[in-house]
Design an enzyme around this catalytic site. Structure first.
Site, PDB file in Angstrom:
ATOM      1  N   HIS A  17     -10.661 -88.164 -20.594  1.00  0.00           N
ATOM      2  CA  HIS A  17     -10.824 -87.980 -22.155  1.00  0.00           C
ATOM      3  C   HIS A  17     -11.495 -86.496 -22.394  1.00  0.00           C
ATOM      4  O   HIS A  17     -12.623 -86.131 -21.765  1.00  0.00           O
ATOM      5  CB  HIS A  17     -11.982 -88.851 -22.587  1.00  0.00           C
ATOM      6  CG  HIS A  17     -11.432 -90.325 -22.559  1.00  0.00           C
ATOM      7  ND1 HIS A  17     -10.267 -91.000 -23.552  1.00  0.00           N
ATOM      8  CD2 HIS A  17     -11.513 -91.272 -21.729  1.00  0.00           C
ATOM      9  CE1 HIS A  17     -10.179 -91.957 -23.325  1.00  0.00           C
ATOM     10  NE2 HIS A  17     -10.858 -92.507 -22.263  1.00  0.00           N
ATOM     11  N   HIS A  64      -3.487 -90.396 -18.930  1.00  0.00           N
ATOM     12  CA  HIS A  64      -3.596 -91.615 -18.019  1.00  0.00           C
ATOM     13  C   HIS A  64      -2.801 -91.443 -16.933  1.00  0.00           C
ATOM     14  O   HIS A  64      -1.397 -91.174 -17.000  1.00  0.00           O
ATOM     15  CB  HIS A  64      -3.532 -92.810 -18.909  1.00  0.00           C
ATOM     16  CG  HIS A  64      -3.204 -94.082 -18.138  1.00  0.00           C
ATOM     17  ND1 HIS A  64      -2.061 -94.796 -18.250  1.00  0.00           N
ATOM     18  CD2 HIS A  64      -4.033 -94.632 -17.082  1.00  0.00           C
ATOM     19  CE1 HIS A  64      -2.251 -95.893 -17.509  1.00  0.00           C
ATOM     20  NE2 HIS A  64      -3.426 -95.888 -16.870  1.00  0.00           N
ATOM     21  N   HIS A  88       7.741 -84.614 -21.677  1.00  0.00           N
ATOM     22  CA  HIS A  88       8.890 -85.396 -21.334  1.00  0.00           C
ATOM     23  C   HIS A  88       9.955 -84.411 -20.753  1.00  0.00           C
ATOM     24  O   HIS A  88      10.661 -85.119 -19.903  1.00  0.00           O
ATOM     25  CB  HIS A  88       9.647 -85.734 -22.750  1.00  0.00           C
ATOM     26  CG  HIS A  88       8.414 -87.357 -22.953  1.00  0.00           C
ATOM     27  ND1 HIS A  88       8.768 -88.461 -22.788  1.00  0.00           N
ATOM     28  CD2 HIS A  88       7.685 -87.117 -24.131  1.00  0.00           C
ATOM     29  CE1 HIS A  88       7.936 -89.334 -23.175  1.00  0.00           C
ATOM     30  NE2 HIS A  88       7.178 -88.421 -24.134  1.00  0.00           N
ATOM     31  N   HIS A 102      -0.909-105.174 -33.445  1.00  0.00           N
ATOM     32  CA  HIS A 102      -1.790-105.657 -34.694  1.00  0.00           C
ATOM     33  C   HIS A 102      -2.075-104.322 -35.513  1.00  0.00           C
ATOM     34  O   HIS A 102      -2.277-104.633 -36.694  1.00  0.00           O
ATOM     35  CB  HIS A 102      -3.371-106.063 -34.164  1.00  0.00           C
ATOM     36  CG  HIS A 102      -4.045-104.949 -33.231  1.00  0.00           C
ATOM     37  ND1 HIS A 102      -3.824-104.732 -32.015  1.00  0.00           N
ATOM     38  CD2 HIS A 102      -5.149-104.302 -33.825  1.00  0.00           C
ATOM     39  CE1 HIS A 102      -4.826-103.674 -31.771  1.00  0.00           C
ATOM     40  NE2 HIS A 102      -5.333-103.539 -32.621  1.00  0.00           N
ATOM     41  N   GLY A 116     -12.000-110.097  -9.568  1.00  0.00           N
ATOM     42  CA  GLY A 116     -13.263-109.773  -9.376  1.00  0.00           C
ATOM     43  C   GLY A 116     -13.502-108.350  -9.016  1.00  0.00           C
ATOM     44  O   GLY A 116     -14.408-107.924  -8.113  1.00  0.00           O
TER      45      GLY A 116
END
Lengths: 289, 289
Positions: free
Chosen positions: B116, B126, B160, B190, B272
């Site tokens: 970031h 990422h 790209h 959403h 975990g």
């Protein structure tokens, strides 16, 4: 027992009037704050925004809601949503919601409040009351507080004692049960951490809906009594950058809980709720280390 | 086809050396930045932190990893994790992971990077590469960028085109497939929004693991070539408060995606993994309206 239309109208009316009372109370706090030194004196108000839900098959309307948001000098961001939605649950949702497995028809109305405060000395507040109707009818809701820094012992003591008194008036078993329910619900297993200082949380509490509705009204009223008092007692304390930073980090846990575990958020996303209303709970500023 | 121990050691070694190359490259950018006006001149470095995973039944070790984090004047927060973990999947996970349904035994090693940036002109980056071994063995991974403001057309075009060139060298069908995979994966239903400008994303791509490993190495190398170039081209542009605010809001979408949908996050939480390593991806500062 099912509620007929008159009762449902009363519930909607109560949520609306509670919303108005809360907004008035919070606007008063904001505008009587001497830290607000803007000249000409700026008045802070809730901004309202209506939204409509798309109707599901066989329904004339899907319902909708009203979002009320205020950003001030005391309240960094506070949102109060009311909504009444109706329709048919998806096949997946029908398995999870009591009384919805046959037709999937539902009606739900509620009020939901989240307040994130500028001062790290004032806990974030969450209050939610809801009524859901499928082939069954029930109330749910709760109040809980999330302090940012470790000064909150006195707040916690008074908060829980006020909640207990209100609960005891309705049923001597409520407080203990609903406090435990709250502690179990607002828990982040991946961090082995409680979200906040608890409060009360309940769902589908009793068969007698009239009795439940009286309890629901008192939960709303006790919130309106408790939280403004906490704000007024703590709003004039000065905080350090370190204390503010702690609050921003604590808010990260709030986001983690709401997106990873909160059933209200999942319910909203899965029933085509309004994104702005669902994410009203997310803090205005957040940090992760 | 399954890999024997020598091959797995080579994969781990490649991830480690890629981590070192990336950290060196990013430290060089940070410390050659003339905006760093601290006197005496402050050197920014990655801080390393080892973590161990608790062993599952029947395993001498659960493995672990190393988190590398740097917070500087160019990188607001960049994390590069490497990890190698082994054990047995839970009953629930066994149904979801190829080749795990019988014994649930697994071994997984990977590198994961999220950057970031202070400047809203530089997209968040990422990159993830992983090798998973159950009764089957496969590679997965990808690179994608998330710009904050609408200046990113040129970056997108070059990004790209570089990815396509690298993919085409290995297989002419890769780029189109992996670009679509990326667009489909990094999507917020959403909000009906893409998370960013896409990139490539792939999982379990081919039976020939030796061939895949060569591709995986090139994905890592092309990231190391592309991203520092983007940073250097854009790091000296001045931004406005409005542009910074847009970036903080865009980061909210990043958090929503990672907590609501990301399979890597879910995998980590369900096996975990180390919380600090899993949430390394979360932005240092975020806003919601």
């Amino acid at each position: 027992m099912n509620y007929h239309v008159d009762n449902i109208k009363n519930i909607e009316l109560f949520f609306k009037s509670l919303r108005n009372d809360i907004c008035n109370s919070f606007e008063n706090i904001e505008n009587s704050n001497p830290n607000n030194k803007n000249k000409p004196h700026k008045t802070f108000n809730f901004k309202r925004k209506k939204w409509k839900r798309k109707a599901d098959k066989g329904f004339a309307s899907g319902g909708g809601g009203v979002i009320s948001i205020m950003k001030g000098k005391v309240f960094e961001k506070v949102g109060v949503n009311i909504s009444s939605v109706q329709g048919r649950f998806s096949t997946e949702m029908r398995k999870k919601i009591p009384g919805a497995n046959k037709t999937g028809k539902f009606y739900a109305t509620g009020i939901s409040l989240v307040a994130h405060m500028h001062s790290p000395f004032i806990p974030a507040a969450h209050m939610n009351l809801r009524f859901i109707h499928t082939t069954k009818s029930w109330f749910g809701g709760g109040i809980d507080l999330t302090p940012a820094i470790g000064n909150a012992k006195i707040i916690k003591k008074h908060f829980h004692s006020d909640l207990k008194q209100m609960c005891d008036y309705h049923n001597p078993s409520y407080y203990k049960r609903f406090k435990e329910w709250c502690d179990n619900y607002f828990y982040l297993p991946h961090r082995e951490e409680a979200r906040g200082m608890g409060g009360i949380f309940f769902d589908n509490i009793d068969k007698d809906l009239d009795k439940n509705f009286l309890f629901i009204q008192d939960v709303g009223k006790v919130f309106l009594q408790i939280f403004p008092e906490i704000i007024k007692k703590n709003m004039h304390k000065r905080w350090t950058n370190e204390q503010k930073e702690k609050q921003l980090i604590k808010r990260g846990r709030y986001v983690e809980f709401n997106l990873l575990y909160d059933r209200g958020t999942a319910f909203g996303l899965q029933t085509g709720g309004n994104i702005e209303a669902i994410f009203m709970s997310l803090p205005p500023n957040v940090s992760w280390l």
